[in-house]
Design a protein around this motif. Structure first.
Motif, mmCIF file in Angstrom:
data_model
loop_
_atom_site.group_PDB
_atom_site.id
_atom_site.type_symbol
_atom_site.label_atom_id
_atom_site.label_comp_id
_atom_site.label_asym_id
_atom_site.label_seq_id
_atom_site.Cartn_x
_atom_site.Cartn_y
_atom_site.Cartn_z
ATOM 1 N N ASP A 39 -15.893 -23.953 -23.480
ATOM 2 C CA ASP A 39 -16.662 -25.144 -23.858
ATOM 3 C C ASP A 39 -15.772 -26.384 -23.958
ATOM 4 O O ASP A 39 -14.912 -26.473 -24.838
ATOM 5 C CB ASP A 39 -17.377 -24.922 -25.191
ATOM 6 N N SER A 63 -10.787 -27.967 -24.470
ATOM 7 C CA SER A 63 -11.909 -27.078 -24.768
ATOM 8 C C SER A 63 -11.664 -26.442 -26.125
ATOM 9 O O SER A 63 -10.639 -26.692 -26.767
ATOM 10 C CB SER A 63 -12.015 -25.986 -23.695
ATOM 11 N N GLU A 90 -19.261 -31.955 -22.335
ATOM 12 C CA GLU A 90 -19.816 -30.654 -21.924
ATOM 13 C C GLU A 90 -20.485 -30.709 -20.552
ATOM 14 O O GLU A 90 -20.782 -29.669 -19.954
ATOM 15 C CB GLU A 90 -20.782 -30.117 -22.981
ATOM 16 N N ASN A 93 -18.968 -28.514 -18.068
ATOM 17 C CA ASN A 93 -19.374 -27.113 -18.072
ATOM 18 C C ASN A 93 -20.723 -26.934 -17.380
ATOM 19 O O ASN A 93 -20.922 -25.983 -16.637
ATOM 20 C CB ASN A 93 -19.511 -26.578 -19.503
#
Length: 127
Positions: A39, A63, A90, A93
């Motif tokens: 993350d 992260s 984010e 991701n």
């Protein structure tokens, strides 16, 4: 298994590079890289106007597991950074190939041609 688009080139340090019709190069991190990081909670972006050589550190992706340096896959001048990543890191991701980090005006076209194609990157990451 990581998703690897055929229209991108890759650095062995896991940045992707996409040539744009105006001659610029858009840069982000690969699906493989974001999965390895976990993350993403912070992205340190380079300054617009900064001139980079291929392989220069340009920022950091942090992260919950680690911090990883970002490197310029090609040399050139930073024309833009994705400021959306400041508040929503984010996105790297969620959409690693839509969430670009910076745009460069490349100084040498040959550097782009020297990056790994999708098949070469797939081999480099062992997939």
């Amino acid at each position: 298994m990581s998703y690897i688009p055929d229209d991108l080139r890759f650095a062995e340090s896991h940045e992707w590079a996409r040539p744009e019709s105006d001659g610029t190069v858009t840069v982000g991190i690969s699906d493989h890289a974001q999965k390895a990081l976990g993350d993403v909670v912070f992205v340190d972006l380079p300054k617009v106007g900064r001139v980079l050589a291929a392989g220069d550190p340009v920022g950091v992706v942090e992260s919950v597991k680690a911090a990883s340096d970002l490197y310029a896959p090609v040399g050139g001048e930073v024309l833009a950074v994705n400021e959306e990543l400041i508040d929503t890191p984010e996105l790297l991701n969620e959409e690693p190939y839509d969430s670009w980090i910076l745009k460069l005006k490349p100084s040498k076209r040959a550097e782009f041609d020297g990056l790994l194609d999708a098949a070469g990157y797939k081999a480099a990451i062992g997939e």
